[in-house]
Design an enzyme around this catalytic site. Structure first.
Site, PDB file in Angstrom:
ATOM      1  N   ARG A  35       0.836  -1.196   0.000  1.00 26.22           N
ATOM      2  CA  ARG A  35       0.000   0.000   0.000  1.00 26.22           C
ATOM      3  C   ARG A  35       0.873   1.248   0.000  1.00 26.22           C
ATOM      4  O   ARG A  35       2.023   1.229   0.395  1.00 26.22           O
ATOM      5  CB  ARG A  35      -0.888   0.026   1.244  1.00 26.22           C
ATOM      6  CG  ARG A  35      -2.215  -0.705   1.108  1.00 26.22           C
ATOM      7  CD  ARG A  35      -3.119  -0.310   2.262  1.00 26.22           C
ATOM      8  NE  ARG A  35      -4.450  -0.891   2.123  1.00 26.22           N
ATOM      9  CZ  ARG A  35      -4.853  -1.985   2.739  1.00 26.22           C
ATOM     10  NH1 ARG A  35      -4.017  -2.632   3.535  1.00 26.22           N
ATOM     11  NH2 ARG A  35      -6.079  -2.450   2.570  1.00 26.22           N
ATOM     12  N   LYS A  51     -14.475   4.054  12.924  1.00 29.78           N
ATOM     13  CA  LYS A  51     -14.710   4.716  14.213  1.00 29.78           C
ATOM     14  C   LYS A  51     -14.898   6.222  14.030  1.00 29.78           C
ATOM     15  O   LYS A  51     -15.636   6.860  14.785  1.00 29.78           O
ATOM     16  CB  LYS A  51     -13.557   4.445  15.184  1.00 29.78           C
ATOM     17  CG  LYS A  51     -13.322   2.985  15.479  1.00 29.78           C
ATOM     18  CD  LYS A  51     -14.607   2.247  15.824  1.00 29.78           C
ATOM     19  CE  LYS A  51     -14.464   0.743  15.706  1.00 29.78           C
ATOM     20  NZ  LYS A  51     -14.422   0.228  14.336  1.00 29.78           N
ATOM     21  N   ALA A 177     -25.197  -9.963  10.194  1.00 31.00           N
ATOM     22  CA  ALA A 177     -25.433  -9.209  11.428  1.00 31.00           C
ATOM     23  C   ALA A 177     -24.290  -9.401  12.403  1.00 31.00           C
ATOM     24  O   ALA A 177     -24.494  -9.652  13.586  1.00 31.00           O
ATOM     25  CB  ALA A 177     -26.747  -9.642  12.064  1.00 31.00           C
ATOM     26  N   LEU A 182     -23.236  -4.328  11.659  1.00 30.45           N
ATOM     27  CA  LEU A 182     -24.006  -3.546  12.622  1.00 30.45           C
ATOM     28  C   LEU A 182     -23.382  -2.179  12.872  1.00 30.45           C
ATOM     29  O   LEU A 182     -24.101  -1.187  13.058  1.00 30.45           O
ATOM     30  CB  LEU A 182     -24.147  -4.324  13.928  1.00 30.45           C
ATOM     31  CG  LEU A 182     -24.925  -5.642  13.808  1.00 30.45           C
ATOM     32  CD1 LEU A 182     -25.029  -6.334  15.161  1.00 30.45           C
ATOM     33  CD2 LEU A 182     -26.317  -5.417  13.222  1.00 30.45           C
ATOM     34  N   VAL A 233     -29.373 -15.451   1.731  1.00 29.51           N
ATOM     35  CA  VAL A 233     -29.334 -14.630   0.511  1.00 29.51           C
ATOM     36  C   VAL A 233     -28.985 -15.500  -0.681  1.00 29.51           C
ATOM     37  O   VAL A 233     -28.003 -16.247  -0.665  1.00 29.51           O
ATOM     38  CB  VAL A 233     -28.329 -13.479   0.665  1.00 29.51           C
ATOM     39  CG1 VAL A 233     -28.137 -12.753  -0.667  1.00 29.51           C
ATOM     40  CG2 VAL A 233     -28.795 -12.505   1.747  1.00 29.51           C
ATOM     41  N   MET A 315     -10.437 -12.564  14.335  1.00 34.06           N
ATOM     42  CA  MET A 315      -9.780 -11.578  13.466  1.00 34.06           C
ATOM     43  C   MET A 315      -9.901 -10.205  14.104  1.00 34.06           C
ATOM     44  O   MET A 315     -10.762  -9.397  13.754  1.00 34.06           O
ATOM     45  CB  MET A 315     -10.386 -11.617  12.067  1.00 34.06           C
ATOM     46  CG  MET A 315     -10.019 -12.872  11.299  1.00 34.06           C
ATOM     47  SD  MET A 315     -10.638 -12.854   9.605  1.00 34.06           S
ATOM     48  CE  MET A 315      -9.770 -14.258   8.908  1.00 34.06           C
ATOM     49  N   ALA A 317      -7.624  -6.765  15.644  1.00 31.36           N
ATOM     50  CA  ALA A 317      -6.344  -6.062  15.566  1.00 31.36           C
ATOM     51  C   ALA A 317      -5.511  -6.270  16.816  1.00 31.36           C
ATOM     52  O   ALA A 317      -4.292  -6.474  16.741  1.00 31.36           O
ATOM     53  CB  ALA A 317      -6.596  -4.568  15.341  1.00 31.36           C
ATOM     54  N   HIS A 441     -16.648   7.871  42.088  1.00 39.22           N
ATOM     55  CA  HIS A 441     -18.046   8.222  41.854  1.00 39.22           C
ATOM     56  C   HIS A 441     -18.132   9.684  41.404  1.00 39.22           C
ATOM     57  O   HIS A 441     -17.449  10.535  41.974  1.00 39.22           O
ATOM     58  CB  HIS A 441     -18.848   8.046  43.154  1.00 39.22           C
ATOM     59  CG  HIS A 441     -20.265   8.504  43.043  1.00 39.22           C
ATOM     60  ND1 HIS A 441     -21.240   7.756  42.430  1.00 39.22           N
ATOM     61  CD2 HIS A 441     -20.864   9.652  43.473  1.00 39.22           C
ATOM     62  CE1 HIS A 441     -22.380   8.414  42.487  1.00 39.22           C
ATOM     63  NE2 HIS A 441     -22.178   9.573  43.109  1.00 39.22           N
TER      64      HIS A 441
END
Length: 462
Positions: A35, A51, A177, A182, A233, A315, A317, A441
């Protein structure tokens, strides 16, 4: 011809962490990456960019649903999709440049290009052959699709294409799912798309604690995601920039069709080892294509090791990172080790979902006597103040010894809270050890203590 103590193939979290640890331990190290940027799938088209979009879309959700409740009045923000993608790209660039800086700082050579292994002790990149006493394969994974489903990264997309759509679709169908489906389904639902998730099994997030999975699905449905479980599917047909998803219900074999602007194929990933020449080398593979390794990550060919998504196991990271450090220590003559029983998993939706160790289903199957300590975030002052009372902490402990066997959290900051329990499990702690540890707290972490208390005489705030 250049010569090294170790050459790592792949610069994802497993590869670059392995390279840094090798260099720290005094080994002359190089890393091979084809890459344009380092960081592998995770930093370029996976964990990090997803993220960024989860964060920005969650901020939109907060503005639309919770700001007014807190006295924050004003016009709800509109979505500038190009700006959001630019923000995501900036996040990627910052992280990948950071890894490149770490390579230079640790005097690790970046050999640019795609690698093959013509023989043990040799790595070929382009026309050049580099010698190495040891080779570590950290080549990661690639998208796994279904028969009859062709990914074009425009209408029918993998997670990669879903991170750079030209526009926000009116309707998205997600096939699968699991974590990826998700998370990205949540992103586009928050941004205004209609999202339907089609899953082959009868529950979402396969392998997750069943109670958590049910709560998670119910929460996502409240947020507007639709689910069709128990559906296989058959095909995805693209015509006039639209898609038709044909699926059959397993319970009655009835056939159904769902229209979509975009179809996200999130049916898992498979090891990426193409072009390495493993078959010619005689490197043994597992039945599902993973590289076979021993307890020290050595393959069947002396001097060649493998880690991360290329071998068996989750799988993740961070699993790859731990293996990268472990194999580096082995190569340096030390005792590298990974505790595979204490590897957390996290889904970064809202609420987050996190787990470590055994599920109730696994403990029942093993005939293990256990007890359950649960605490709802509705009993946590900080969570209620922040409109984050959905979910709970669940700790599983041995019935006789009280030793923590597993934990499952659905709620705010679950991905951070789980690590307190990971540390406890690494030290063989009992639930009582957590229960007797003072927690500040008001914090979300008090819910963890309360769950640990519930393994004993009972939680305080429930």
């Amino acid at each position: 011809m250049s010569s090294y103590d170790v050459i790592i193939i792949g610069s994802g979290p497993g590869g670059y962490v392995c390279a840094i640890r090798c260099a720290q331990l005094g080994l002359k190290t190089a890393i091979v990456e084809g890459r344009e940027t380092l960081g592998g799938t995770c930093l370029n088209v996976g964990c990090i960019p997803s993220k960024a979009l989860l964060h920005s879309s969650h901020m939109l959700h907060e503005a639309e649903h919770n700001f007014a409740k807190m006295g924050l009045k004003g016009k709800t923000p509109s979505v500038d999709w190009k700006e959001m993608l630019a923000y995501k790209d900036d996040v990627i660039a910052t992280n990948t440049k950071g890894v490149e800086f770490l390579m230079k700082k640790n005097k690790i050579d970046w050999i640019k290009g795609w690698a093959s292994i013509p023989a043990a002790g040799q790595v070929k990149v382009g026309d050049d052959i580099h010698e190495a006493k040891n080779i570590v394969i950290a080549s990661g994974s690639e998208v796994s699709t279904l028969p009859g489903v062709e990914i074009d990264e425009k209408i029918v997309v993998s997670s990669t294409g879903a991170l750079e759509l030209g526009k926000i679709p009116n309707k998205m169908v997600v096939i699968g799912a699991g974590v990826i489906g998700l998370e990205l389904g949540s992103v586009y639902k928050r941004l205004g798309a209609e999202v339907k998730v089609i899953e082959f099994l009868d529950a979402i997030t396969p392998g997750m604690d069943a109670e958590v999975a049910k709560t998670f699905q119910r929460t996502l449905k409240k947020q507007g995601l639709e689910f069709q479980l128990g559906a296989a599917v058959q095909s995805v047909e693209v015509k006039n920039n639209k898609a038709k998803v044909t699926y059959k219900l397993r319970k009655d074999d009835s056939e159904h069709v769902e229209d979509a602007d975009v179809v996200l194929v999130a049916t898992g990933r498979k090891p990426f080892t193409d072009g390495l020449g493993l078959a010619e080398l005689g490197v043994e593979l597992e039945p599902r294509g993973q590289i076979k390794t021993d307890a020290h990550w050595a393959t069947s060919v002396k001097g060649i090791y493998a880690i991360g998504d290329a071998i068996t196991g989750p799988m993740l990271a961070h699993k790859a990172e731990d293996e990268g450090m472990g194999v580096a220590e082995v190569l340096a003559g030390q005792k590298g080790h990974v505790n595979y029983k204490v590897i957390p998993g996290v889904i970064y939706t809202h609420p987050e979902v996190a787990n470590v160790g055994a599920t109730e289903e696994q403990l029942k199957e093993d005939g293990h006597s256990y007890k359950v300590g649960k605490f709802s975030f509705m009993g946590n002052g900080r969570a209620k103040a922040n409109f984050a009372g959905d979910g709970f902490v669940k700790i599983l402990a041995d019935k006789d010894t009280d030793r923590i066997l597993g934990a499952h959290i659905i709620g705010p900051m679950a991905g951070d809270l789980i690590h307190e329990i990971c540390v406890a499990m690494e030290f063989g702690a009992a639930a009582e050890d957590l229960a007797r540890t003072c927690h500040a707290h008001p914090t979300y972490s008090e819910a963890v203590r309360e769950a640990a208390l519930a393994c004993g005489d009972g939680a305080i705030h429930s």
